[in-house]
Structure formats: C-alpha cells, structure tokens
Scaffold this active site. Structure first.
Site, PDB file in Angstrom:
ATOM      1  N   CYS B  86       0.818  -1.218   0.000  1.00 14.52           N
ATOM      2  CA  CYS B  86       0.000   0.000   0.000  1.00 14.52           C
ATOM      3  C   CYS B  86       0.850   1.266   0.000  1.00 14.52           C
ATOM      4  O   CYS B  86       0.332   2.356  -0.218  1.00 14.52           O
ATOM      5  CB  CYS B  86      -0.946  -0.025   1.186  1.00 14.52           C
ATOM      6  N   HIS B 336      -9.543   1.775  -2.973  1.00 14.73           N
ATOM      7  CA  HIS B 336      -8.141   1.463  -2.704  1.00 14.73           C
ATOM      8  C   HIS B 336      -7.518   0.642  -3.839  1.00 14.73           C
ATOM      9  O   HIS B 336      -7.438  -0.571  -3.753  1.00 14.73           O
ATOM     10  CB  HIS B 336      -8.091   0.691  -1.377  1.00 14.73           C
TER      11      HIS B 336
END
Lengths: 182, 386
Positions: B86, B336
């Site tokens: 991430c 995301h």
C-alpha cells in the site's frame, strides 16, 4: 472440531500419523512440521527458539538460525508454556481470500501472550466464539483444521479457554494462572 | 552522506488521475495511460520531456509500468516498477524525488496504478502455514490492532464509525471518488460484521485507478504558479519489536520497539522538511480501515496519544476544522487501488496547496502531509509545501 486424542498422536515430533477410523485408515498431518512437540505422557508444547545472547524468544523456531533482534547465531530450541492470556482477537465471518484456508467459518484468531515473554498468533477454539475476551486465560490444544484433497486431516495448534476443574457451569476462568486447570 | 534537504529543490510540476471506480472494460495500463496524458496536460509538458518513469503497482505483474508507458510510447527512458504494497505509490514518489534532488534527472514521471483483484485481497505477506490458518484476513488483522487501540485509548466502535461518516461526507465532494454518497452513523453501525469489531462500512472499498505526477527541478517548470515543493518524502520498512499484524509481524514482549515504524516515518519526514506537526494545514492519513485513521493521526503527531477520538467528535479533522484529515474522502470513499492509493493522497494535497480543491478546499492551506502504510511492512510519509 473434536480435539485429537493425544494418546494416539505421535511420538514423531509432529510427523504424519495413520489412525484407524470407522471408515478405514485416515492420516493426520500437522500443518507444518516442528510447530509443536508431544511428550510420551501426552503433554503437548509449542516449540520456539531462544537466543542465548540477548534472551529474545521466537515462535515458531527461527529457520534462519539468526536472532532477528541481536543477529546472534546461538539459538536454542525451547518448549514454550502451554497456557497464556489473550491480548487481542477477531472473529472472521467470511471466507479468507486466496483459497488457502479450509477450516470452519466463522472462526477466530488473535494473539496469546505466554508467560516466558512471547506473543503467538493463533486460532481459538473450545467455546462459543462470542465468549472470547481480552485477558482470558487459554491453553494449547492440537485440533483438526480441515481435510486436504486426499481426505487427510490437517492438524494445527489452537488455544482454548481454560475451564475451572469441576465447574459444571462451563464458566471460563479469566483470573490468574491456575495450576489446577487441565 | 549528504542530507537530501541540502540537495536540489524538487517540485511537483503537474498532476493527473483517473476517476477511481470499478472498470470492467479497462486494464491498469489503460488507466495508467489516461493518467499520463492528464499529467502532461496539467504540467504543460511534452512526452519527450520525461527522462525517467517510476511506476507503482502491486498486483499487475512483471513489466506493469512498461505496459502503461507503452500506451503513450516508448522513448528509450528507464522505466522502473515498484511494488511496496500500500506504500508503493509513496515509494515510487520517493525514488523519483531523490533522482531529481540528486541531479540525476531534471524531469521524471511518477505513476501509481492498479486494477484490483475482485474480493478481499489475497496477501502474500504470510508464511504458508499462516495462510492455511486463515491469518491473511486484513480486516481481522486491523481488528486485532483495533482491540488493542480501544483498550489503550478508550475508543468505542462509535468513535471509529464516525471516521467512516466524516470521510464519506468528504468523498461526496470528490468527483474522482468511487463512492460519492454520504453514510450515516446508523448505517455504519448496522452494516454487516466482517471481522469483529469491524463492519463492512469500516473497511475501505476496492477500486481501480491511476494517479501520477511530474516532478522536476524548479528551472524546468512550465507553469511556476502551479508548483508545489516536495519538502520531504520518506519510507520506513519496519523496526524490530513493533507489531504489524497485516504482515503477521508480532510485537516483541521482551524488546518492544522504542519507536514504532509509523512514528519513525513521521519523525523522519518532519526532520527532513524542517517543520513539526503543528505546521501541517491538511493531512491525508491512511484510513484503509476506519480505526487506523485514528491511531495514525496520533502517530503522525497531529494530536496526543488517545486524543483522536475526542478531537474527531469535536470536528477538528473536518474540512473546516483545525487539521482537516482525508479531505477527498480518503480510502473510505476513493477506494483502494493499492499502487495508486499513496499517489491519490499526494494528488489531493497538491490540489489543496494550489487552492484548486473546489468545495472541499481548506482555506489558506500551505503545508500538507500524506501517509500510507501497508504490508511488508512499510510506512511512507510525504510532506508538500506551497
């Protein structure tokens, strides 16, 4: 999720064993060799590493042979305590991604702190998952996780709430370490 | 070793993005190509101006950045692919920044992109037996940390439900967000339980998307008024003794970390920028799960330990509050796409510092911070200045 009869389980350090069932032979395979060990008396313990230089403790055994805290290379294999305290947990209500997990759903996993000073990530069992609490005293058990494609039982370590001996109400014990418990 | 803040100044010359959404008919390289064209247009530059490309993605495989670059055209420049879960976008941004600061290149491209696998993310940050035991459920890994945070701070489920409410309200003002509809506290609290105590609306949605930048030295700018200075860009990839459950990293009982990974990344970013948390006007803090925004606000030093739930209720982190957090709706609204997420945070801060954030503009914003963390573990922090 019946607990494995430990008496018929290994003296083989977590190796594969063949057991007889009503439907014939069935093999039981530990999820990974060397995670736990069982004495002849049926006492089962997780196996870890202890660093002889700094005293850090690891579970599972450090495959690299190196202490990741001090980089010392003198590690000894140790048996860990079979009782500890839940420091956190979650209950999972959906199947994990990737197809790796074949156990029941919902299921619970979290962390148990053992008295010698190491935290272990573990599955929980032996009670209604809604009864789990942080601070609860739990003990080690080896149980079936799932069956593999050949029908063999995959065994793994889990922790279950310690129940007070002789307490028929099935209340779990959340106080200090109780050596009376089984 | 020369400190990077004594090297050449680096500025963000242009930004570009796609909308974050679920695209059935587009691959990541389509989205990446679209973002590149938007970036060039914003910077007022031509494709041959670009001297190197730093491309972030997680799930797209070998040569994923090259695929996106090929959508615009190969020009002989080096294309490097960065996978850091991430924090991939933040990691790519940092390398690009360093290469311009060190005067290796004058003008470089940063591109973060992802076409997400459908359903929960099959993380590879675990050993085989841990995967078989089902330890790779990220909402459950965050739930474990949440349980600890609730115990330490006294935060309640309602407290972190209010993070979802705030961010979805902000997301309603962001035309690039996947979700542009606000949610109520009641809807969050009544949503399906995913991993106790995390409910569906505490978890960020997935999305596909691409976002990127052109970084350059100030003398290469085509439009000086758009320039935003990179004050710092740092990455910490874990410290001994600090827990990071999304990577099955357990904290040490005997030797707990004196400074955790996230706190370390914040400290390094402030030191490099020569400022402190009190100087931050707007922040994008990693809200992959609602409660993580609360503890990461604290770890960024934007308030004291355990104070975030109360300050959230008081409105301090609202767009019109003292330190607006996740003004574009955060991961909770945007969705995301792993490789693009940290870039989307930087995109929003650049918009805010330029004064181009429209209805979600933070008045007079001069300094902004972006933080993304994830499996590995990694924690990237970027600070931008007007």
């Amino acid at each position: 999720m019946e607990a494995v009869n430990l008496a018929e389980q290994l003296k083989t350090n977590g190796g594969e064993t063949i057991i007889m069932t009503e439907s014939g032979e069935k093999s039981r395979i530990p999820i990974r060799k060397g995670l736990w060990e069982q004495s002849g008396e049926g006492d089962v313990r997780l196996i870890g590493s202890s660093c002889l230089s700094c005293g850090e403790i690891f579970f599972p055994v450090q495959d690299s042979g190196i202490c990741t805290h001090c980089q010392g290379d003198r590690l000894e294999v140790i048996k860990l305590s079979s009782q500890g305290v839940i420091t956190s947990f979650s209950v999972v209500y959906q199947k994990p991604a990737g197809g790796f997990y074949g156990g029941p759903i919902p299921y619970s996993y979290g962390f148990v702190k053992l008295p010698e000073g190491v935290k272990v990530e573990t599955l929980f069992t032996g009670c209604d998952l809604e009864e789990l609490e942080v601070g609860m005293e739990v003990s080690l058990v080896i149980e079936k996780l799932c069956e593999n494609a050949e029908g063999a039982e995959i065994l793994t370590y889990k922790f279950q709430p310690v129940k007070i001996k002789g307490d028929k109400s099935n209340n779990v014990h959340t106080g200090g370490l109780n050596n009376e418990t089984n | 070793m020369k400190p990077i803040n004594q090297m050449r100044e680096v500025v963000v010359a242009g930004i570009g993005t796609t909308r974050f959404n679920v695209y059935e008919d587009k691959q990541w390289f389509h989205l990446g190509g679209e973002a590149i064209l938007n970036i060039l247009k914003d910077a007022g530059m031509q494709w041959p101006d670009i001297q190197a490309a730093f491309c972030a993605s997680v799930y797209q495989g070998t040569g994923s950045g090259h695929q996106a670059i090929k959508e615009v055209g190969l020009t002989g420049i080096p294309v490097v692919n960065i996978e850091n879960a991430c924090s991939s976008g933040g990691s790519a941004f940092r390398l690009a920044y360093q290469s311009v600061a060190a005067e290796i290149y004058d003008i470089v491209l940063v591109l973060g992109m992802e076409k997400m696998p459908r359903g929960p993310i099959p993380s590879t940050a675990f050993r085989p037996f841990e995967l078989q035991m089902g330890f790779n459920v990220q909402p459950a890994n965050y739930a474990n940390e949440t349980v600890e945070y609730m115990k330490e701070s006294g935060a309640t489920v309602e407290d972190f439900s209010l993070v979802s409410v705030k961010n979805r309200k902000n997301g309603a003002l962001n035309p690039n967000a996947r979700f542009q509809k606000p949610v109520t506290l009641e809807e969050v609290m009544a949503s399906r339980m995913v991993a106790k105590p995390m409910r569906l609306l505490h978890c960020c949605p997935l999305a596909d998307g691409a976002t990127g930048f052109i970084l350059c030295s100030r003398d290469k700018l085509k439009s000086a008024s758009k320039a935003v200075k990179v004050a710092s860009s740092v990455l910490s990839s874990g410290v001994y003794g600090d827990a990071f459950y999304p990577s099955a990293l357990v904290d040490s009982v005997k030797f707990p970390a004196k400074e955790g990974m996230t706190e370390m990344s914040a400290r390094m970013a402030y030191e490099q920028a020569g400022i402190g948390p009190e100087d931050i006007d707007v922040a994008q803090v990693y809200d992959t799960m609602a409660p993580s925004e609360l503890w990461d606000i604290e770890k960024m030093g934007l308030c004291g330990k355990g104070e975030a739930p109360r300050l959230l209720r008081e409105g301090k982190f609202n767009i019109n509050g003292q330190i607006p957090v996740n003004t574009d709706g955060g991961l909770m609204s945007r969705g995301h796409p792993l490789g693009a997420t940290a870039c989307a945070q930087i995109y929003e801060v650049v918009l805010q510092l330029r004064g181009e954030a429209g209805p979600r503009q933070v008045e007079g914003a001069q300094v902004g911070l972006c933080h993304a963390s994830g499996a590995g573990p990694n924690s990237s922090v970027t600070i931008l200045k007007k």
